[in-house]
Design a protein around this motif. Structure first.
Motif, mmCIF file in Angstrom:
data_model
loop_
_atom_site.group_PDB
_atom_site.id
_atom_site.type_symbol
_atom_site.label_atom_id
_atom_site.label_comp_id
_atom_site.label_asym_id
_atom_site.label_seq_id
_atom_site.Cartn_x
_atom_site.Cartn_y
_atom_site.Cartn_z
ATOM 1 N N GLY A 55 -69.710 15.046 26.235
ATOM 2 C CA GLY A 55 -70.713 16.114 26.203
ATOM 3 C C GLY A 55 -70.744 16.937 24.933
ATOM 4 N N VAL A 56 -69.865 16.643 23.970
ATOM 5 C CA VAL A 56 -69.816 17.445 22.740
ATOM 6 C C VAL A 56 -71.136 17.382 21.985
ATOM 7 C CG1 VAL A 56 -68.766 17.608 20.438
ATOM 8 C CG2 VAL A 56 -67.320 17.391 22.444
ATOM 9 N N ASP A 57 -71.705 16.181 21.831
ATOM 10 C CA ASP A 57 -72.945 16.065 21.060
ATOM 11 C C ASP A 57 -74.057 16.921 21.652
ATOM 12 O OD1 ASP A 57 -71.789 14.336 19.220
ATOM 13 O OD2 ASP A 57 -72.413 12.551 20.314
ATOM 14 N N ASP A 58 -74.214 16.895 22.967
ATOM 15 C CA ASP A 58 -75.234 17.723 23.610
ATOM 16 C C ASP A 58 -74.911 19.206 23.467
ATOM 17 O OD1 ASP A 58 -76.718 15.536 24.436
ATOM 18 O OD2 ASP A 58 -75.743 15.443 26.406
ATOM 19 N N ALA A 59 -73.635 19.552 23.545
ATOM 20 C CA ALA A 59 -73.237 20.960 23.466
ATOM 21 C C ALA A 59 -73.567 21.575 22.109
ATOM 22 C CB ALA A 59 -71.745 21.104 23.756
ATOM 23 N N VAL A 60 -73.384 20.828 21.023
ATOM 24 C CA VAL A 60 -73.591 21.402 19.689
ATOM 25 C C VAL A 60 -74.998 21.191 19.151
ATOM 26 C CG1 VAL A 60 -71.152 21.248 19.077
ATOM 27 C CG2 VAL A 60 -72.702 19.395 18.452
ATOM 28 N N ASP A 61 -75.832 20.448 19.876
ATOM 29 C CA ASP A 61 -77.184 20.195 19.409
ATOM 30 C C ASP A 61 -77.953 21.505 19.239
ATOM 31 O OD1 ASP A 61 -79.438 18.617 18.685
ATOM 32 O OD2 ASP A 61 -80.223 18.866 20.724
ATOM 33 N N GLY A 62 -78.397 21.782 18.024
ATOM 34 C CA GLY A 62 -79.164 22.992 17.742
ATOM 35 C C GLY A 62 -78.341 24.251 17.586
ATOM 36 N N VAL A 63 -77.017 24.113 17.498
ATOM 37 C CA VAL A 63 -76.115 25.263 17.381
ATOM 38 C C VAL A 63 -75.673 25.426 15.931
ATOM 39 C CG1 VAL A 63 -73.785 26.046 18.008
ATOM 40 C CG2 VAL A 63 -75.282 25.092 19.742
ATOM 41 N N GLU A 64 -75.611 26.658 15.464
ATOM 42 C CA GLU A 64 -75.125 26.913 14.114
ATOM 43 C C GLU A 64 -73.714 27.484 14.095
ATOM 44 O OE1 GLU A 64 -77.612 28.917 11.360
ATOM 45 O OE2 GLU A 64 -79.403 27.897 12.052
ATOM 46 N N THR A 65 -73.301 28.083 15.206
ATOM 47 C CA THR A 65 -71.983 28.725 15.264
ATOM 48 C C THR A 65 -71.292 28.318 16.558
ATOM 49 O OG1 THR A 65 -72.818 30.645 14.056
ATOM 50 C CG2 THR A 65 -70.771 30.944 15.274
ATOM 51 N N VAL A 66 -70.000 28.003 16.446
ATOM 52 C CA VAL A 66 -69.186 27.727 17.625
ATOM 53 C C VAL A 66 -68.132 28.811 17.714
ATOM 54 C CG1 VAL A 66 -67.597 26.121 18.755
ATOM 55 C CG2 VAL A 66 -69.550 25.232 17.448
ATOM 56 N N LEU A 67 -68.122 29.524 18.823
ATOM 57 C CA LEU A 67 -67.128 30.559 19.080
ATOM 58 C C LEU A 67 -66.182 30.014 20.143
ATOM 59 C CD1 LEU A 67 -66.204 33.449 18.506
ATOM 60 C CD2 LEU A 67 -67.845 34.223 20.224
ATOM 61 N N HIS A 68 -64.970 29.658 19.734
ATOM 62 C CA HIS A 68 -64.019 28.999 20.629
ATOM 63 C C HIS A 68 -63.172 30.053 21.334
ATOM 64 C CE1 HIS A 68 -61.376 26.135 22.371
ATOM 65 N NE2 HIS A 68 -60.394 26.323 21.524
#
Length: 95
Positions: A55-68
């Motif tokens: 699911g990583v590809d779908d999760a980051v699609d269209g995202v510019e920032t990841v806040l872990h």
């Protein structure tokens, strides 16, 4: 338009505090969760497994920032999942 932010651990103790602040600042937010859910209050919930990368590809699609914000040993990014997420988000992966 403000950039979409992906929040890992967005349903956890810290994430539940941060997500409304991001929304209040006008950011569209996507919460990475073990289970997908309906869009609610401008928050998109997407299913992803941080241990195997499903699911990583779908999760980051269209995202510019990841806040872990996912915590605990079962939520730590294994190297291959971290690399997969960074590649999917078009971030340079350090070698």
């Amino acid at each position: 338009m403000t950039a979409r932010i992906l929040v890992t651990g967005g349903t956890g103790t810290l994430g539940r505090q941060v997500v409304p602040l991001l929304r209040g600042a006008g950011h569209p937010v996507r919460v990475l969760s073990r289970h997908a859910g309906p869009v609610a209050d401008g928050v998109d919930y997407v299913a992803c497994d941080l241990l195997d990368g499903t699911g990583v590809d779908d999760a980051v699609d269209g995202v510019e920032t990841v806040l872990h914000l996912a915590g605990g040993p079962r939520h730590c990014f294994p190297d291959h999942v971290r690399s997969q997420m960074m590649r999917a988000a078009r971030v340079t992966v350090p070698r």
